[in-house]
Design a protein around this motif. Structure first.
Motif, PDB file in Angstrom:
ATOM      1  N   GLN A 173       0.554   4.761  -0.085  1.00 12.35           N
ATOM      2  CA  GLN A 173      -0.573   5.666   0.124  1.00 12.35           C
ATOM      3  C   GLN A 173      -0.431   6.522   1.198  1.00 12.35           C
ATOM      4  O   GLN A 173      -0.158   5.989   2.443  1.00 12.35           O
ATOM      5  CB  GLN A 173      -1.976   4.978   0.332  1.00 12.35           C
ATOM      6  N   LYS A 212     -10.167   2.869   1.793  1.00  7.15           N
ATOM      7  CA  LYS A 212      -9.546   2.857   0.580  1.00  7.15           C
ATOM      8  C   LYS A 212     -10.692   2.933  -0.624  1.00  7.15           C
ATOM      9  O   LYS A 212     -10.334   3.762  -1.642  1.00  7.15           O
ATOM     10  CB  LYS A 212      -8.799   1.466   0.325  1.00  7.15           C
ATOM     11  N   GLU A 213     -11.772   2.407  -0.422  1.00  2.82           N
ATOM     12  CA  GLU A 213     -12.688   2.364  -1.498  1.00  2.82           C
ATOM     13  C   GLU A 213     -13.246   3.709  -1.723  1.00  2.82           C
ATOM     14  O   GLU A 213     -13.463   4.347  -2.650  1.00  2.82           O
ATOM     15  CB  GLU A 213     -13.896   1.230  -1.294  1.00  2.82           C
ATOM     16  N   TYR A 223      -4.969  15.797   1.284  1.00  9.58           N
ATOM     17  CA  TYR A 223      -6.477  15.955   1.893  1.00  9.58           C
ATOM     18  C   TYR A 223      -7.180  17.221   1.434  1.00  9.58           C
ATOM     19  O   TYR A 223      -6.483  18.076   1.081  1.00  9.58           O
ATOM     20  CB  TYR A 223      -6.335  16.141   3.336  1.00  9.58           C
ATOM     21  N   ASP A 275     -11.528  14.136   1.863  1.00  7.91           N
ATOM     22  CA  ASP A 275     -11.275  13.371   0.522  1.00  7.91           C
ATOM     23  C   ASP A 275      -9.837  13.132   0.363  1.00  7.91           C
ATOM     24  O   ASP A 275      -8.951  14.091   0.441  1.00  7.91           O
ATOM     25  CB  ASP A 275     -12.000  13.965  -0.548  1.00  7.91           C
ATOM     26  N   VAL A 276      -9.507  11.913   0.018  1.00  7.66           N
ATOM     27  CA  VAL A 276      -7.828  11.622  -0.134  1.00  7.66           C
ATOM     28  C   VAL A 276      -7.589  11.760  -1.693  1.00  7.66           C
ATOM     29  O   VAL A 276      -8.382  10.920  -2.358  1.00  7.66           O
ATOM     30  CB  VAL A 276      -7.643  10.447   0.404  1.00  7.66           C
ATOM     31  N   MET A 277      -6.978  12.717  -2.280  1.00  2.63           N
ATOM     32  CA  MET A 277      -6.706  13.023  -3.832  1.00  2.63           C
ATOM     33  C   MET A 277      -5.170  12.976  -3.782  1.00  2.63           C
ATOM     34  O   MET A 277      -4.548  14.000  -3.326  1.00  2.63           O
ATOM     35  CB  MET A 277      -7.603  14.282  -4.164  1.00  2.63           C
ATOM     36  N   GLU A 278      -5.068  12.141  -4.557  1.00  2.57           N
ATOM     37  CA  GLU A 278      -3.025  12.089  -4.701  1.00  2.57           C
ATOM     38  C   GLU A 278      -2.289  12.128  -3.436  1.00  2.57           C
ATOM     39  O   GLU A 278      -1.298  12.738  -3.477  1.00  2.57           O
ATOM     40  CB  GLU A 278      -2.961  13.206  -5.908  1.00  2.57           C
ATOM     41  N   GLU A 327       0.947  -1.170  -0.076  1.00  2.00           N
ATOM     42  CA  GLU A 327      -0.025  -0.040   0.186  1.00  2.00           C
ATOM     43  C   GLU A 327       0.936   1.298  -0.073  1.00  2.00           C
ATOM     44  O   GLU A 327       1.282   1.729   0.947  1.00  2.00           O
ATOM     45  CB  GLU A 327      -0.884   0.043   1.164  1.00  2.00           C
ATOM     46  N   TYR A 380      -9.161   5.283   7.873  1.00  2.00           N
ATOM     47  CA  TYR A 380      -8.982   5.488   6.398  1.00  2.00           C
ATOM     48  C   TYR A 380     -10.051   4.387   5.712  1.00  2.00           C
ATOM     49  O   TYR A 380     -10.318   3.175   6.474  1.00  2.00           O
ATOM     50  CB  TYR A 380      -7.642   5.382   6.034  1.00  2.00           C
ATOM     51  N   LYS A 421     -12.073   6.584  -0.432  1.00  2.00           N
ATOM     52  CA  LYS A 421     -10.783   7.450  -0.674  1.00  2.00           C
ATOM     53  C   LYS A 421     -11.197   8.553   0.361  1.00  2.00           C
ATOM     54  O   LYS A 421     -11.179   9.773   0.111  1.00  2.00           O
ATOM     55  CB  LYS A 421     -10.781   8.104  -2.014  1.00  2.00           C
ATOM     56  N   LYS A 422     -11.598   8.180   1.625  1.00  7.23           N
ATOM     57  CA  LYS A 422     -11.744   8.825   2.821  1.00  7.23           C
ATOM     58  C   LYS A 422     -10.759   8.662   3.844  1.00  7.23           C
ATOM     59  O   LYS A 422     -10.449   7.553   4.370  1.00  7.23           O
ATOM     60  CB  LYS A 422     -13.491   8.707   3.168  1.00  7.23           C
TER      61      LYS A 422
END
Length: 254
Positions: A43, A242-243, A84, A78-81, A41, A240, A245-246
Motif C-alpha cells: 500500500q 486500513k479499514e 490521496y 481518502d486513500v484511493m488506489e 502490506e 493511517y 481507508k484514511k
C-alpha cells in the motif's frame, strides 16, 4: 534508498483527482510503501505538507470547514488506489494567491508572501535533491530571505541549485541527515508501536486522528518539515487506518 520510498514525488502520483486544487494547497514530500514496515502490506501512502504554513495553525479559523480528520494543523485524505483525495472543502485554506514577478509592486499579506516562499523553496530543494540524490545538507543562513516584505520572495526565486552548492559546509546538517532513517525519516514505526510509545511520541500535536472506538489510527512515521519548505512544521506525522481507508497528516511544533 529503497524503491519503497520516493522523495519529492509528482502530484499525479500522489493525488487521485482534482490535481489543480491539490497542487494549489499541498506540497508532496515523500511516498512510502507499507511493505517497508510489513511485507504483506502493498500500500502506497504519502506525507504531504501545505503551502500556507506561516503563523498560527493552518485551518484554525475555518472551523466551519472542519471534518472528523481535517482540523487545525491536521489534514485527512481518502486513500484511493494508492493516492490521496482531500476530505474537506477547499475553503478550509486561507491562501492561494500566486504572486508573479510583475506584481511585486502590489501589496500582499505576510501569509500570501509566505505561501509563495514555501512553494519557491520547495521547488529549489526538489531540484537540489534531484541533482544530488540527497536532501540539502549545508548552511542555509541567508539574511536576505528574512526581511519583512516581498523582497524576500524575489531574492529566493533568484536562487539556483548552483547557489546552494556554494553554501558553507555544515557538520551539524550532515550529521542530522545521517541520523535519519532511509536518509529522510526522523522516525519510521517499523515495530508498529502506539505513537505514545515511540521516540517522538506526538506529545505536542494539538489534534490527533482518533477512530470511532476512541483509539488512535496506526502511526507510520514522521519527518522534519524544514527539509522541504521555508516556513514549516518541526515534524509531520503520518497516520493511517486500513479499514477506514484514511490517511492523516498532523503538524507538530516543538
Amino acid at each position: 534508498m529503497t524503491d519503497l520510498i520516493k522523495i519529492f514525488p509528482e502530484y499525479e502520483d500522489v493525488f487521485y483527482d482534482d490535481i489543480e486544487n491539490h497542487k494549489k494547497y499541498f506540497l508532496p514530500i515523500c511516498s512510502i510503501n507499507l511493505k517497508i514496515i510489513n511485507p504483506s502490506e502493498d500500500q502506497w501512502l504519502h506525507i504531504v505538507s501545505v503551502k500556507e504554513i506561516y503563523d498560527g495553525c493552518v485551518g484554525e479559523n475555518k472551523s466551519e470547514y472542519h471534518t472528523e480528520y481535517t482540523k487545525a494543523d491536521m489534514f485527512g485524505f481518502d486513500v484511493m488506489e494508492g493516492k490521496y483525495k482531500f476530505d474537506a472543502d477547499w475553503n478550509f485554506f486561507s491562501a492561494h494567491t500566486e504572486i508573479s514577478p510583475e506584481d511585486y509592486g502590489n501589496s500582499y499579506s505576510d501569509l500570501e508572501i509566505e505561501y509563495n516562499m514555501n512553494e519557491a523553496m520547495y521547488q529549489l530543494k526538489k531540484e537540489y535533491y534531484q541533482k544530488h540524490n540527497k536532501l540539502y545538507d549545508k548552511d542555509s543562513y541567508r539574511p536576505g530571505l528574512m526581511v519583512d516584505d516581498i523582497r524576500r520572495l524575489e531574492r529566493l526565486r533568484k536562487l539556483t541549485v548552483e547557489d546552494l552548492e556554494k553554501d558553507d559546509y555544515s557538520e551539524y546538517a550532515e550529521e542530522r541527515l545521517q541520523k535519519k532513517v532511509y536518509e529522510v525519516f526522523d522516525e519510521l514505526n517499523t515495530a508498529s508501536l502506539p505513537v505514545e510509545e515511540t521516540h517522538f511520541g506526538a506529545d505536542n500535536l494539538i489534534e490527533k486522528p482518533y477512530k470511532n472506538d476512541d483509539t488512535l489510527m496506526d502511526y507510520i512515521g514522521c519527518m522534519e518539515g524544514y527539509d522541504f519548505q521555508n516556513s514549516a512544521a518541526d515534524l509531520l506525522y503520518l497516520f493511517y487506518d486500513k479499514e477506514l481507508k484514511k490517511a492523516v497528516i498532523c503538524l507538530e511544533y516543538t
